[in-house]
Write an enzyme that holds these catalytic residues in place. Structure first.
Site, PDB file in Angstrom:
ATOM      1  CB  THR A 171      -9.275   4.552  10.086  1.00 34.60           C
ATOM      2  OG1 THR A 171      -8.179   5.244   9.476  1.00 34.60           O
ATOM      3  CG2 THR A 171      -9.678   5.288  11.353  1.00 34.60           C
ATOM      4  CG  ASP A 228      -1.931   1.060   1.261  1.00 34.07           C
ATOM      5  OD1 ASP A 228      -2.328   1.527   0.179  1.00 34.07           O
ATOM      6  OD2 ASP A 228      -2.362   1.445   2.371  1.00 34.07           O
TER       7      ASP A 228
END
Length: 283
Positions: free
Chosen positions: A232, A81
């Site tokens: 998150t 990522d």
């Protein structure tokens, strides 16, 4: 089973659903992702950021993900990522990654194209899929911070040129999301997304999706988003369960009795996302 990113996302693109890409940096998060995928029969992308690599060690996290993925009965890709460093991307390619992201979005379009094309050429020669980004997504992801004033929406015509000239497999676009917790409700530019999908006709990626309302996610998927990054929400599930557990049992000291419930909390969030994205029962 460990597969390339494009094997997973090309099917999602053709059939009109999205696959969750969940960040990991340790054993428990990886277990939560794989178990959720098995229980929902979902293909999944397990991704590691450059910060995650630094925390866990590239060989260690590679071994954890690949060992669990190779024993799984659903398709799993191991993805880098937001790869900004050439040497880090090369290390991932040498250590079993089946998908990498080259994030050169901070550079002018010409340089973004040049840097991305170089990674595509190398990765494709090794049978590895590549994601890139055009436009700038606001917020903070590990060491990458983009101020709201610097964030910019993806231009559809530039995205078309970018895709053609780089040969990238899937493209992350900026349509109004941000990395990290939101201060208010994000407003996604669905018309922009629709135009980009029509022009490119390829798998598209939505970053910063934690905290985006479910209806907005469903609409984004219906308009062509095929990979959705979640970090998150999973972290917050872990932390909330950890705080509650330690408050309820002040005598607990066994890491297994602490991390086990936290893993289950993360798994439930991940399962919910897989169902929302439409990837359940697609493995």
């Amino acid at each position: 089973m460990l597969v390339t990113g494009i094997e997973i996302l090309e099917k999602a693109h053709k059939e009109g659903y999205a696959v969750g890409a969940f960040n990991t940096s340790n054993l428990e998060i990886t277990q939560a992702i794989v178990e959720a995928a098995e229980e929902t029969r979902s293909p999944v992308i397990i991704q590691v950021s450059e910060g995650g690599l630094k925390y866990a060690g590239i060989e260690a996290i590679s071994a954890i993900v690949r060992t669990l993925a190779e024993k799984a009965t659903v398709p799993i890709a191991l993805h880098l990522d937001h790869g900004t460093d050439f040497n880090t991307i090369m290390k991932c390619l040498r250590n079993g990654w089946t998908s990498v992201m080259i994030d050169a979005s901070k550079f002018p379009l010409e340089e973004n194209i040049q840097r991305t094309r170089k990674i595509v050429e190398i990765a494709h020669s090794m049978g590895v899929s590549v994601e890139a980004e055009i436009g700038k997504i606001g917020g903070t992801e590990d060491h990458i911070t983009v101020d709201e004033r610097e964030a910019s929406m993806t231009d559809p015509e530039e995205a078309l040129r970018f895709a053609k000239e780089t040969g990238v497999d899937y493209l992350a676009i900026a349509i109004g999301t941000a990395h990290g917790p939101y201060k208010g409700e994000p407003k996604l530019d669905f018309e922009r997304l629709k135009r980009i999908k029509e022009l490119l006709n390829m798998p598209l990626v939505l970053h910063g999706a934690s905290g985006v309302p479910e209806e907005a996610i469903k609409k984004a998927v219906s308009l062509g988003i095929n990979k959705i990054n979640i970090d998150t929400d999973v972290r917050q599930a872990f932390t909330a369960r950890l705080r509650r557990l330690l408050e309820e049992d002040k005598e607990v000291y066994d890491p297994r009795k602490i991390l086990g419930p936290c893993k289950e909390a993360m798994k439930e969030v991940i399962k919910q996302k897989m169902i929302l994205f439409g990837s359940s029962l697609k493995a």
